[in-house]
Design an enzyme around this catalytic site. Sequence first.
Site, PDB file in Angstrom:
ATOM      1  CG  PHE A 527      -1.950   1.810  10.009  1.00  0.00           C
ATOM      2  CD1 PHE A 527      -1.686   1.558  11.337  1.00  0.00           C
ATOM      3  CD2 PHE A 527      -1.537   3.004   9.475  1.00  0.00           C
ATOM      4  CE1 PHE A 527      -1.047   2.490  12.124  1.00  0.00           C
ATOM      5  CE2 PHE A 527      -0.904   3.947  10.251  1.00  0.00           C
ATOM      6  CZ  PHE A 527      -0.654   3.683  11.581  1.00  0.00           C
ATOM      7  N   GLY A 528      -1.871  -2.205   7.274  1.00  0.00           N
ATOM      8  CA  GLY A 528      -2.556  -3.207   6.495  1.00  0.00           C
ATOM      9  C   GLY A 528      -1.833  -3.546   5.211  1.00  0.00           C
ATOM     10  CB  VAL A 530      -1.312  -2.447  -0.867  1.00  0.00           C
ATOM     11  CG1 VAL A 530      -1.852  -1.832  -2.151  1.00  0.00           C
ATOM     12  CG2 VAL A 530      -1.187  -1.380   0.216  1.00  0.00           C
ATOM     13  CG  ASP A 641       5.619   7.704   6.635  1.00  0.00           C
ATOM     14  OD1 ASP A 641       6.821   7.672   6.933  1.00  0.00           O
ATOM     15  OD2 ASP A 641       4.918   6.686   6.558  1.00  0.00           O
TER      16      ASP A 641
END
Length: 830
Positions: A527-528, A530, A641
């Site tokens: 989702f993005g 780092v 996960d």
Amino acid sequence: MDTVRNNSWLFLSILVFGFVMCSKPHHTIATDTISVGDSLSGDQTIISRNDRFVLGFFKPGTSQNYYIGIWYKFSVETVVWVANRDAPLLDSFSSKLTLQDGNLVLLSDFNNTPIWSTNLASSTLDTMEVVLGDDGNLVLRDRSNQNVVYWRSFDYPTDTLLPGGKLGFNKKTNQTQQLTSWRNQEDPATGFYGLKSNGTNQYFIYWNNSELFWNSGEWDEKSKSFGSVPDLRLNSIYNFSSFNFTFYNKSIISRFVMDLSGQMKQLTWSESMHNWTMYWVEPKRFCDVYGVCGPFGNCNQDTQKCECLPGFTPRSPTNWSLQDSSGGCVRSTPLQCGSKDVFSPIPTSKLPDNPQLSTEITSAEACKSACEAKCSCNAYNFDHQCQCWDGVIMNFNQLASPGRPATFYTRHAATEIRSPVPVSPAGVRKRNTLVLKISIPVFILVATIMGVLGYIYLFKRIKANKRGVLTELLKSKATYKDSPNTNMFDDGKTEGETQELQIFNLGCLTLATNNFCLKNKLGEGGFGLVYKGKLQNGQEIAVKRLSTNSEQGIEEFKNEVVLIYKLQHRNLVKLLGCCAEGKENMLIYEYMPKRSLDAFLFDPRNKAQLNWDKRFDIIGGIARGLLYLHRDSRLRVIHRDLKVSNILLDDNMTPKISDFGMARIFGGDQIIANTSRVVGTFGYMSPEYIMGGKFSEKSDVFSYGVLILEIVSGKRNNSFYSPEQPVNLLLHTWSLWNEVKWSEVVDEALGCSYSPSEVMKCVHIGLLCVQNRAIDRPTMAEVDTMLGSETGRPAPKEPPYSSPGSSDKSGFQPIHCSNNNFTITTVEGR
């Protein structure tokens, strides 16, 4: 009188009989065969011997048209092949499918006119028959010699490729086998999108059989994969060779579909959820599909839907409701041409296709005038050069990418803008005086109120920052995706759970990361991105920046915030705070200088830094962190996960579990939970979770077992396969364990520098953790105990992915697929 009574009973009997016949959904005339003299009509069907596929007449959705097709018996909406897709029928009872002159023929309503046929040379053989196979393949063959096949539906696919089917050029039939989408959800006619080969070992998706916008890359026999789609490869899920695939486990129900959206999708049926789960899609971005929104359409990547440009409306609202937006949009108000038209700016990062360049025009005003002068010009843009769009505007995507923004000016009729009511000069003076008398006091009052509110807001925000309290900021209004939205944490579920979390200012984080420079990029999650950052006090941080294009990531962001700040353990990554300003939502972690475990474990250049002692310490550290989540923390947390890339390493190579976006909290007495949204990464997901959506502590134990075997071997779970006997790391290890060759599992980079007893212990525990049935797997408390002792370990049972296993008491189901590079993020069906 008796005659009247008898006629009445006769009429009533006919009426009742007709009602019963019409109320029956389908009537099977034979098991799986149509012979000479037989025919299908009305609600009659044939069914494959394995009771999976049905052939008969069907009506898609609310359509009034009938088609001959093949569908899955458990779902009439899942049609996999259509004979007369471009020649619909109005009535099924007056039509029939039969054998005639050696061909399978569909005869039309009333007059027996051929509508569709297999188009073979005429034959008088009375031994011909049509059989619906267990694989969904409809075959015309000789009954006396079943090896003689005259025609197969697999050679003429519509929008679906089933296991055993193949795409490419058929030399026997001189036909190009390709997939083409339906026109819309209720019309199986040939659509705009097609997948086909151009004679090479690669495949292309076309729009309108002309515009190419995706290709698979060449098939590589050495790696058994496509150059641009490494996910489609020979592995333990299926035997994939070019676009010809079969499953090793025949119980798996899966299909490839050329979807209405212009995307190629692989869907697999989940019996427990009674739904199709999407495992693979290309192109991945909905808005990368050419012409998906048609002329004058705007593709919204955030909502995965089409919109119309301002001033336009859908050409066919009915088709749009059926997910067919290919017709695009039309103007609400016709242009008046010349200076009577106006231009409206739309910010975008990707301009539409096919502009006309005018290099001699050097100003924006001149560019506007040039477009104004042509009645066919519908839009313009000026950025060092003038670009005009004559005719239709295709492939406009307002939020296409984070590239350099541009302004796109679209043309509208001036009548779309409300004109002022004409007034006299005296009336103008009187109105202006009145406006001044009213506006000046109002302006002063509003300015005063805004000043007071601004002072209060800044005071409280500064106070909140100093105390490290998030509450005041989170109660303020924020915007996300350009729409007013109350704070994401103010939902009644997380109230009071973020009281002690420190907030970070967006400007501070921008400065710390050098404006989120790509050089500071540490990694990329679901989702993005780092980024590495350095605060003004010298402290190094890791900033997880949620993608503004990820609608799905909001819940995961909230989940991670409210979970991690409560969890304190040396083997869990530490959350320092977060930032929630406008569109930006970020998590700030302690910086882990060694980054993630996979950067060492799977990189030959860095493997030397992972000797056996460090690997064993890492295995133990992950176990203690997971045990804390399951049993010792204030909250019982299921991670969901756990994988190598989510294990971070500090300066001392101490492992820390990270990325809690998928995690779930369990109640005190809760043992198992269900979800309709399967999320995680193939290769690490337990079989009961993939197939049934069930997860528990034992789901994390399964993932941990995969981790152990990857750490010992230095290889990914899905890196083991061969054309003769495809297996994954779990089955490879299981085979060596049974042959008492467990030492061959050890990473070659370790040489002989390892403890045989510790390696054997880890391999043994890993196999116990990845057993097929959840009930057979140990708890993390038992794993921690076994890691610290030399005895007391039961014999492991065979891992999943090789042969069907029986369900345990909790209803767990076996699965036979694994792919470490595959993340499931959505569930959908047609």
